[in-house]
Structure formats: structure tokens, C-alpha cells
Enzyme design. Sequence first.
Site, PDB file in Angstrom:
ATOM      1  N   GLU A  36      -8.893 -11.367 -10.072  1.00 26.38           N
ATOM      2  CA  GLU A  36      -9.139 -12.612  -9.323  1.00 26.38           C
ATOM      3  C   GLU A  36     -10.500 -12.642  -8.619  1.00 26.38           C
ATOM      4  O   GLU A  36     -10.594 -12.949  -7.424  1.00 26.38           O
ATOM      5  CB  GLU A  36      -8.005 -12.861  -8.320  1.00 26.38           C
ATOM      6  CG  GLU A  36      -6.691 -13.166  -9.014  1.00 26.38           C
ATOM      7  CD  GLU A  36      -5.635 -13.829  -8.130  1.00 26.38           C
ATOM      8  OE1 GLU A  36      -5.874 -13.981  -6.920  1.00 26.38           O
ATOM      9  OE2 GLU A  36      -4.581 -14.200  -8.667  1.00 26.38           O
ATOM     10  N   GLU A  75      -0.159 -12.178 -13.888  1.00 25.18           N
ATOM     11  CA  GLU A  75       0.624 -12.468 -12.685  1.00 25.18           C
ATOM     12  C   GLU A  75       1.223 -13.859 -12.806  1.00 25.18           C
ATOM     13  O   GLU A  75       0.567 -14.786 -13.274  1.00 25.18           O
ATOM     14  CB  GLU A  75      -0.224 -12.423 -11.399  1.00 25.18           C
ATOM     15  CG  GLU A  75      -0.593 -11.031 -10.946  1.00 25.18           C
ATOM     16  CD  GLU A  75      -1.419 -11.008  -9.670  1.00 25.18           C
ATOM     17  OE1 GLU A  75      -1.168 -11.824  -8.772  1.00 25.18           O
ATOM     18  OE2 GLU A  75      -2.324 -10.149  -9.585  1.00 25.18           O
TER      19      GLU A  75
HETATM   20  C1  BGP Z   1      -2.713 -12.793  -6.216  1.00 22.46           C
HETATM   21  C2  BGP Z   1      -3.128 -11.376  -6.073  1.00 22.46           C
HETATM   22  C3  BGP Z   1      -2.014 -10.402  -5.826  1.00 22.46           C
HETATM   23  C4  BGP Z   1      -0.851 -10.956  -5.041  1.00 22.46           C
HETATM   24  C5  BGP Z   1      -0.503 -12.378  -5.421  1.00 22.46           C
HETATM   25  C6  BGP Z   1       0.503 -13.035  -4.503  1.00 22.46           C
HETATM   26  O1  BGP Z   1      -3.741 -13.585  -5.731  1.00 22.46           O
HETATM   27  O2  BGP Z   1      -3.825 -10.928  -7.212  1.00 22.46           O
HETATM   28  O3  BGP Z   1      -2.586  -9.251  -5.285  1.00 22.46           O
HETATM   29  O4  BGP Z   1      -1.001 -10.745  -3.684  1.00 22.46           O
HETATM   30  O5  BGP Z   1      -1.621 -13.206  -5.495  1.00 22.46           O
HETATM   31  O6  BGP Z   1      -0.127 -13.532  -3.372  1.00 22.46           O
HETATM   32  P1  BGP Z   1       0.452 -13.342  -1.926  1.00 22.46           P
HETATM   33  O7  BGP Z   1       0.650 -11.873  -1.742  1.00 22.46           O
HETATM   34  O8  BGP Z   1      -0.563 -13.899  -1.001  1.00 22.46           O
HETATM   35  O9  BGP Z   1       1.739 -14.087  -1.902  1.00 22.46           O
END
Ligand code: BGP
Length: 464
Positions: free
Chosen positions: A161, A365
Site C-alpha cells: 500500500e 487483502e
Molecule cells: C491495510 C493494511 C493492513 C491492515 C488493513 C486493515 O491498509 O495493509 O496492514 O491494517 O488495511 O486496516 P485497519 O487495521 O486500519 O482496519
Amino acid sequence: KLKPFPANFFWGGSTSAYQIEGAWNEDGKGPSVIDMAKYPEGTADFKVASDHYHHYKEDIALLAEMGFKAYRFSIAWTRIYPNGSGEVNQKGIDFYNNLINEIVSHGIEPIVTMYHFDLPYALQQKGGWSNRETIDAFEIYAQTLFENFGDRVNYWLTINEQNMMILHGDAIGTVDPNLENPKKELYQQNHHMLVAQAKAMNLCHQLIPNAKIGPAPNIVSIYPASSKPEDIMAAYNYSAIRNWLYLDMAVFGRYNTTAWNYFEEKGYVPTILDFDMEVLASAKPDFIAFNYYTSQTVAASEGDGSDIGHTGDQHITVGEPGVYKGANNPNLKKNEFGWEIDPVGFRNTLREIYDRYNLPLIITENGLGAFDKLEEGEIVNDPYRIEFLRKHIEQMQLAITDGVEVFGFCPWSAIDLISTHQGCSKRYGFIFVNRDEFDLKDLRRIRKQSFYWYKELIATNGEK
Ligand code: BGP
């Protein structure tokens, strides 16, 4: 008629080092920017996380029990190079050798993210990504990874990201928000990261020619808030700034024209050294990995930006005066954290990426954060997660039927871990980890209802 999922489809799940490992200062690990950051009040830090560092065998066994074909995790740069560069920390190499061996011994394909937000703090102190020396440090780190793990790791992701790090610089914190023009600095950092990524892709192809490597941004369809031409233009521009800027560079080796015009208009044009564009043009990814949680809706922004506020995802502000501003999408339901849920947007996103780049895609993801509850009898009922994933998988199959080449689905997260901004009560995993924000309890692992559902889904290659 629906096309079946390909044989050998990478059904799996994802994690990242700082969110799952813990052992933040053990066995020679150096601090990262994450370790040094301030956390929102009331939320856990990342010091122990899910203590995967000490539970990895048990954790991998559980993933194998679910039938995982692939597992995407990240390597902590600061375990390998505690100071970002300089001396290698053998104990860090040993840990990942053991972890990778464990994964491979269960017949699971390891998919390794080289850098997932946790820049070594020692590099940050020297300017972080603003300093071109960080490009060199990343190249050496990449080489160390390929040389040590390239015999077993066939799939590599460069930077997780990158677009979110740049668009929400305050959230990941690679830039001082008090700078006179923090966005200009962020786009300079962005340029350096792109060069570092290109060098890593070239190095991978040179050192481990059978391996594959690609970028891992967060890519989503952008909708205009209305049919007003100004809103449609805002959506088009935002898509270029948010999505295509990153992938056009990774794939075509050139700056996206709309994004470049925006740099010029806003005074964000980065300094580019002579040979940078050659390096950028010489590197090609083998696939595109991307993260998808929700679509985004924007409207035109006029005036001074005072109308730009928080939408959807509550901890970030979407918008830039005169360019675009985030808007709610009245057609979509939201999850408990205000993130809009849009499975159809997932199919659209898959098609958009594939039509543009014609490269195989993997989802690294996708998932639902929720306040799961451990009930008596070691039960965690998470039907909302099952429903979320089922709908996204259905849309993914429709995209495959459309002709999009997808080779894997690794939802977030394989196991409960600490959310980047919202502590450990916001859970994503198939496996519950017994701890609270500040009470570590016994950290025991409990299979959620979604664990059994996903196991069956994998066993039937997505048919059930
Ligand atoms: C993405 C990231 C992850 C994870 C996910 C969920 O942006 O790559 O590391 O954190 O989001 O986000 P959050 O933890 O803010 O709910």
C-alpha cells in the site's frame, strides 16, 4: 455459466510482521517507525501483538488445517537489518528461515511482502524515504532477502500500500506534517519508493529468475457522487492520483499524465535524477497484487476545501481543495467501523485493473473488521465475516468468468492481529487470539465459525 476457479488457485490469507509478530525488540530486532509511533488512546501497541514470533508453528499448523494453499506475510526489515542497513542480524534470518520452512513443509506457498509500513527507525532519522540513501538500503535489503529465501519463496511483493502511505501520510507517518509543503515531500518520497521498487524487481529477476514479483497497492473503483460532469471528472482524476499513478509506473515505467498534471498544478513535482526514468522503465512486474476493502465515492471540490471532511473510513480524510472530496455512497451499507461494503465494486475493480494492465492478479487483502466475541464453549460466531467474504468471492468468480486472470485470494487476516489504527478489538481473522487491548490474557488460539466455513470453501475450490 460461471467459470470455475482455476486448479491450484491460491486460497490463503494475509498478515504483516508488526501486526502479528510481537517480540518487538527480541533477538536483535531494531525499532521501526511503527515501534516509535504514538498510538490512539485506548488501543494496544504492537509490542506483543499476537505473539506469532513465539507461536508461529502452532499458527502455521492452523493455517494448514484450514487447507491454505498460500500464506502472505511480511518480513520485518528491522529483524534483518536492525538499523536499516549495515550489519545483517543472523537471528532475524534464522527466524524467517524457520518460518518459511514451516510454511513450505505444510505444502503452503509463501508470499512475502518485503516492506509493510515498518520502515527502520534508523533510516527515518536520516530522512527516511526523503533521503535517496533509503533506496540503496532497500536494494541491499532486497538482495539479502532474495539470497537467503529465494530458494523457497517464489512470490514476492515489493511495498504494501505505497499509495496509502502517500495519500494518508499522516496515518503511517513517514513525513513531518508540520513541513511547509508536506505533500510535495510525500511525492518525493513516492518517487524514491518507486525507484526502489523498480530496482528490487530487476534484482529479483536477475538473482532468482524463476521467482515472480509485483507491487501491492490498495486499488479500488472510484465512483462519482452524481452524474454531474464535474463529479465525473473528479472521480476520474482521483482514480489517476489514487490508483493509476502507482500501477502505471510499476507496469509501464512512466508517470500517469493526469497525476503529473496534478503535481504541476499543485506544486508537487518531484526531483527526478537523470537515470531514474531508465531504471523505472526497465523494471516489469510479473503480476499485480492489490488490497481491496471498499470502493470510494468522490465529488468535485470547489473553493478552499472547508467542505472536505471525514467520510466512510472514519480515521482518514479524503479530499483535496479544488480537486476532489470524499462523499458517502447512499447505496452501500457500512460495517461497524464506517467502511462501506461493496462486493460488486470488487468485480469492477478486478476488471478495471486487468483491462488496463493485462497481468495476472492476486488479492492480497480483503476482509471485515468487527468486534468478535468469544462465547462460552470456545465459540466465536462471525456470520457477518462469512457473508462479507462469500459475497466478495462470488464477485471474484464473476470477474473470472468475465475473463479476468486471478490466481489467488488472500483475505485479511489469516489470524487476529492488531489493526493499524484501531487496536486489537477490531478483529479480522479466521482464528481468534485471546487478548484485549491491554490485558494479554493467555493469547490462545480459537477457531472461529469462519475458520470452518473457509476450510470447506477451500476444500471445494470455492464451489461451496
Ligand atoms: C491495510 C493494511 C493492513 C491492515 C488493513 C486493515 O491498509 O495493509 O496492514 O491494517 O488495511 O486496516 P485497519 O487495521 O486500519 O482496519
